[in-house]
Design a protein around this motif. Structure first.
Motif, PDB file in Angstrom:
ATOM      1  N   VAL A  88       0.850  -1.187   0.000  1.00 43.80           N
ATOM      2  CA  VAL A  88       0.000   0.000   0.000  1.00 43.80           C
ATOM      3  C   VAL A  88       0.889   1.242   0.000  1.00 43.80           C
ATOM      4  CG1 VAL A  88      -1.765  -1.245   1.313  1.00 43.80           C
ATOM      5  CG2 VAL A  88      -0.202   0.283   2.527  1.00 43.80           C
ATOM      6  N   GLY A  89       0.284   2.396  -0.308  1.00 37.99           N
ATOM      7  CA  GLY A  89       0.994   3.663  -0.231  1.00 37.99           C
ATOM      8  C   GLY A  89       1.194   4.324  -1.577  1.00 37.99           C
ATOM      9  N   GLY A  90       2.309   5.063  -1.727  1.00 32.95           N
ATOM     10  CA  GLY A  90       2.566   5.842  -2.925  1.00 32.95           C
ATOM     11  C   GLY A  90       2.869   4.997  -4.142  1.00 32.95           C
ATOM     12  N   ASP A  91       2.474   5.515  -5.320  1.00 40.47           N
ATOM     13  CA  ASP A  91       2.629   4.725  -6.532  1.00 40.47           C
ATOM     14  C   ASP A  91       4.021   4.809  -7.149  1.00 40.47           C
ATOM     15  OD1 ASP A  91       2.495   7.300  -7.561  1.00 40.47           O
ATOM     16  OD2 ASP A  91       1.112   6.792  -9.182  1.00 40.47           O
ATOM     17  N   ALA A  92       5.007   5.422  -6.450  1.00 39.26           N
ATOM     18  CA  ALA A  92       6.395   5.362  -6.895  1.00 39.26           C
ATOM     19  C   ALA A  92       7.043   4.030  -6.516  1.00 39.26           C
ATOM     20  CB  ALA A  92       7.206   6.517  -6.302  1.00 39.26           C
ATOM     21  N   PHE A  93       6.310   3.177  -5.811  1.00 37.53           N
ATOM     22  CA  PHE A  93       6.817   1.857  -5.422  1.00 37.53           C
ATOM     23  C   PHE A  93       7.305   1.100  -6.651  1.00 37.53           C
ATOM     24  CE2 PHE A  93       6.269  -2.695  -4.817  1.00 37.53           C
ATOM     25  CZ  PHE A  93       6.893  -2.907  -3.597  1.00 37.53           C
ATOM     26  N   ASN A  94       8.510   0.495  -6.543  1.00 35.36           N
ATOM     27  CA  ASN A  94       8.996  -0.368  -7.618  1.00 35.36           C
ATOM     28  C   ASN A  94       9.971  -1.391  -7.043  1.00 35.36           C
ATOM     29  OD1 ASN A  94      11.607   0.783  -7.425  1.00 35.36           O
ATOM     30  ND2 ASN A  94      11.102   2.356  -8.943  1.00 35.36           N
ATOM     31  N   ALA A  95      10.603  -2.159  -7.903  1.00 31.04           N
ATOM     32  CA  ALA A  95      11.440  -3.274  -7.452  1.00 31.04           C
ATOM     33  C   ALA A  95      12.739  -2.824  -6.797  1.00 31.04           C
ATOM     34  CB  ALA A  95      11.752  -4.197  -8.630  1.00 31.04           C
ATOM     35  N   THR A  96      13.159  -1.585  -7.020  1.00 29.09           N
ATOM     36  CA  THR A  96      14.469  -1.148  -6.537  1.00 29.09           C
ATOM     37  C   THR A  96      14.384  -0.228  -5.331  1.00 29.09           C
ATOM     38  OG1 THR A  96      15.311  -1.336  -8.798  1.00 29.09           O
ATOM     39  CG2 THR A  96      16.638  -0.081  -7.221  1.00 29.09           C
ATOM     40  N   MET A  97      13.624   0.860  -5.420  1.00 27.56           N
ATOM     41  CA  MET A  97      13.418   1.801  -4.313  1.00 27.56           C
ATOM     42  C   MET A  97      14.728   2.288  -3.716  1.00 27.56           C
ATOM     43  SD  MET A  97      10.057   2.125  -3.981  1.00 27.56           S
ATOM     44  CE  MET A  97       9.588   2.555  -2.314  1.00 27.56           C
ATOM     45  N   PRO A 121      17.229   4.392  -1.786  1.00 32.22           N
ATOM     46  CA  PRO A 121      16.909   5.260  -0.641  1.00 32.22           C
ATOM     47  C   PRO A 121      17.106   6.743  -0.902  1.00 32.22           C
ATOM     48  CG  PRO A 121      18.928   4.015  -0.246  1.00 32.22           C
ATOM     49  CD  PRO A 121      18.295   3.430  -1.459  1.00 32.22           C
ATOM     50  N   SER A 122      17.828   7.096  -1.951  1.00 31.24           N
ATOM     51  CA  SER A 122      18.035   8.505  -2.269  1.00 31.24           C
ATOM     52  C   SER A 122      16.868   9.106  -3.048  1.00 31.24           C
ATOM     53  CB  SER A 122      19.327   8.680  -3.086  1.00 31.24           C
ATOM     54  OG  SER A 122      19.212   8.045  -4.360  1.00 31.24           O
ATOM     55  N   ARG A 123      15.928   8.280  -3.438  1.00 34.65           N
ATOM     56  CA  ARG A 123      14.800   8.768  -4.228  1.00 34.65           C
ATOM     57  C   ARG A 123      13.879   9.646  -3.391  1.00 34.65           C
ATOM     58  NH1 ARG A 123      11.662   3.957  -6.470  1.00 34.65           N
ATOM     59  NH2 ARG A 123      10.496   5.631  -7.491  1.00 34.65           N
ATOM     60  N   ASP A 124      13.277  10.614  -4.035  1.00 34.42           N
ATOM     61  CA  ASP A 124      12.304  11.496  -3.404  1.00 34.42           C
ATOM     62  C   ASP A 124      10.914  10.935  -3.694  1.00 34.42           C
ATOM     63  OD1 ASP A 124      10.597  13.509  -2.594  1.00 34.42           O
ATOM     64  OD2 ASP A 124      11.808  15.139  -3.424  1.00 34.42           O
ATOM     65  N   LEU A 125      10.408  10.110  -2.799  1.00 39.25           N
ATOM     66  CA  LEU A 125       9.147   9.422  -3.064  1.00 39.25           C
ATOM     67  C   LEU A 125       7.972  10.373  -3.277  1.00 39.25           C
ATOM     68  CD1 LEU A 125       9.324   6.312  -0.686  1.00 39.25           C
ATOM     69  CD2 LEU A 125       9.901   6.484  -3.100  1.00 39.25           C
ATOM     70  N   PRO A 126       7.813  11.424  -2.456  1.00 35.69           N
ATOM     71  CA  PRO A 126       6.694  12.334  -2.720  1.00 35.69           C
ATOM     72  C   PRO A 126       6.760  12.972  -4.104  1.00 35.69           C
ATOM     73  CG  PRO A 126       7.536  12.661  -0.509  1.00 35.69           C
ATOM     74  CD  PRO A 126       8.500  11.758  -1.208  1.00 35.69           C
ATOM     75  N   ALA A 127       7.977  13.332  -4.550  1.00 33.72           N
ATOM     76  CA  ALA A 127       8.129  13.978  -5.850  1.00 33.72           C
ATOM     77  C   ALA A 127       7.864  13.006  -6.998  1.00 33.72           C
ATOM     78  CB  ALA A 127       9.528  14.572  -5.990  1.00 33.72           C
ATOM     79  N   GLU A 128       8.194  11.733  -6.794  1.00 34.87           N
ATOM     80  CA  GLU A 128       8.051  10.746  -7.861  1.00 34.87           C
ATOM     81  C   GLU A 128       6.683  10.083  -7.882  1.00 34.87           C
ATOM     82  OE1 GLU A 128      11.232   7.941  -8.094  1.00 34.87           O
ATOM     83  OE2 GLU A 128      12.767   9.450  -7.621  1.00 34.87           O
ATOM     84  N   SER A 129       5.883  10.298  -6.868  1.00 37.67           N
ATOM     85  CA  SER A 129       4.549   9.680  -6.808  1.00 37.67           C
ATOM     86  C   SER A 129       3.504  10.594  -7.432  1.00 37.67           C
ATOM     87  CB  SER A 129       4.162   9.402  -5.350  1.00 37.67           C
ATOM     88  OG  SER A 129       5.075   8.512  -4.740  1.00 37.67           O
ATOM     89  N   SER A 130       2.557   9.993  -8.120  1.00 40.06           N
ATOM     90  CA  SER A 130       1.435  10.758  -8.671  1.00 40.06           C
ATOM     91  C   SER A 130       0.182  10.598  -7.823  1.00 40.06           C
ATOM     92  CB  SER A 130       1.142  10.319 -10.108  1.00 40.06           C
ATOM     93  OG  SER A 130       0.761   8.951 -10.150  1.00 40.06           O
TER      94      SER A 130
END
Length: 348
Positions: free
Chosen positions: A49-58, A60-69
Motif C-alpha cells: 500500500v501507499g505511494g505509486d512510486a513503489f517499484n522493485a528497486t526503491m 533510498p536517495s529517491r524522493d518518493l513524494p516527488a516521484e509519486s502521482s
C-alpha cells in the motif's frame, strides 16, 4: 490484551496525536525492494500500500513524494510504502488460494489494504503525552523472521500477533500462531515495529539493527530505550484483516490444524513480518504527530493535513510488473513454495 478501540473514541482527551488511518491496496505481487532489491520477481508474494512510486528497486536517495502521482493512503501527503506477505488457504486436496484483505472497521469500502498507526505512547494512554520525532527521508525498516517456526523463535519479535475475529471490532485475545478455529469475521494480523532508533542510520544491512525494542518492559509499558538506541520514535503498527471466512470448514484439515499459510510457506504463523519505507511529504508527519488529536477524528483539521476519500484512495493503483497467476487455485505457492512447519523450503 488491547481493548476494543471504538469505545475509546468517545472518551478521548486532548493531547498529542495518536494517528490511525487506512491505506487501500496498491498492488499484490512478487516484489520486495527492501529484502530483494532489484529482483523481478522477488522470492514471495507481498501486498503493498501507499505511494505509486513503489517499484522493485526503491533506491533510498529517491524522493518518493516527488516521484509519486498518487497514494492509496487516507493522508494525501503520505507516499510511504507499507507491505506484508500474503496469506493463502490450503485446501484438503493440497491446492492453494489467496486470502484477500478486507477494509478494517469504518474502512469497509476500501479496496483491502492496511490500517496504519503512529503512536507516541501506549494505545491505552488517551492523551499521548510523549513528544517524538518523525522519521527522516530515506528511513526504512523490517520486522520479523521468515524462518521462524516455533514460538521461541518468534518471541524475538514482540507483538506480531493474530486475532480470530468473532465480531468486526474484535481485538483480543491475541495469539502468535495462526488461529485453529473458524473465525466468523476473518483473521486480523497485527505488526508492531520497534520504537528505539540509534539516531544515526536510516537503514542497516538486515534493515533491523538500527532499531531496537525498549531495554526493559515494552513500548506499551513505557520501557526505556537502550543506550545503543537512545532515540524514542513513534511506534508504527499495521492491522490487516484477512477474509478467511469465505473458505468452507469442510476444506479445513481433518486433524483440526490451521489451513492457512504465508506466501513463503510458513504454516505455523510464527514468521509473519512487515516492511516500511518512509515517504511522507515535507513535515506532514511531524505536524500530525504534534497535533492534539485522536485517531483520525480530527488529526487532519488540527494539523492542516489533506485527507482523501476512500473512493480517491481506491483509484490509486500500479500496473502489476510480475505476470503470474496468484489468485487461482494453485498447485504450489508463487515462487515454488509449499506449506511447511520447519525453516527450510520444500521447493526451490
Amino acid at each position: 490484551m488491547r481493548p476494543n478501540l471504538l469505545p475509546l473514541l468517545a472518551l478521548a482527551a486532548p493531547g498529542s496525536a495518536i494517528v490511525r488511518f487506512h491505506c487501500s491496496q496498491l498492488t499484490v505481487e512478487r516484489l520486495d525492494p527492501l529484502v530483494n532489491p532489484g529482483m523481478i520477481p522477488s522470492t514471495h508474494v507481498h501486498q503493498i500500500v501507499g505511494g505509486d512510486a513503489f517499484n522493485a528497486t526503491m533506491d533510498p536517495s529517491r524522493d518518493l513524494p516527488a516521484e509519486s502521482s498518487c497514494t492509496t493512503c487516507q493522508f494525501a501527503e503520505d507516499f510511504s510504502n507499507y507491505w506484508t506477505a500474503v496469506m493463502y488457504f490450503k485446501a484438503r486436496n493440497g491446492t492453494y488460494k489467496r486470502v484477500k484483505q478486507l477494509g478494517n472497521n469504518q474502512f469497509e469500502k476500501a479496496n483491502g489494504g492496511l490500517t496504519i498507526y503512529y503512536m507516541q505512547d501506549a494505545i491505552y494512554d488517551q492523551e499521548q503525552k510523549s513528544k517524538v520525532t518523525a522519521f527522516k527521508p530515506g528511513f526504512r525498516m523490517f520486522v520479523g523472521d521468515i524462518n521462524a517456526r516455533t514460538i521461541e523463535e518468534a518471541a524475538r519479535f514482540r507483538q506480531l500477533t493474530y486475532v480470530c475475529m468473532d465480531t468486526w471490532t474484535s481485538r483480543s485475545p491475541e495469539t502468535m500462531a495462526f488461529p485453529t478455529r473458524k473465525c466468523p469475521e476473518g483473521i486480523m494480523t497485527s505488526i508492531r515495529f520497534p520504537t528505539c532508533w540509534d539516531g544515526k542510520n536510516l537503514d542497516s544491512p538486515d534493515h533491523m539493527a538500527h532499531m531496537s525494542y525498549p531495554e526493559s518492559g515494552t513500548f506499551e509499558s513505557g520501557g526505556p530505550c537502550p543506550s545503543t538506541h537512545p532515540v524514542r520514535m513513534a511506534q508504527v503498527f499495521y492491522e490487516v484483516v484477512w477474509n478467511t471466512k469465505e473458505f468452507a470448514k469442510e476444506e479445513w484439515p481433518e486433524d483440526g490444524s490451521s489451513p492457512f499459510v504465508w506466501s513463503f510457506g510458513d504454516a505455523t504463523g510464527y514468521a509473519t513480518h512487515g516492511d516500511y519505507v518512509f515517504g511522507w511529504k515535507d513535515d506532514a508527519l511531524q505536524r500530525i504527530l504534534d497535533a492534539p488529536c485522536w485517531f483520525n477524528t480530527n488529526c487532519h483539521k488540527e494539523s492542516k493535513a489533506k485527507i482523501q476519500s476512500i473512493e480517491e484512495m481506491n483509484k490509486c493503483a500500479t500496473k502489476r510488473v510480475v505476470d503470474e497467476d496468484i489468485d487461482g487455485w494453485l498447485d504450489e505457492l508463487p515462487g515454488g513454495w509449499h506449506a511447511d512447519h520447519g525453516p527450510t523450503r520444500s521447493s526451490a
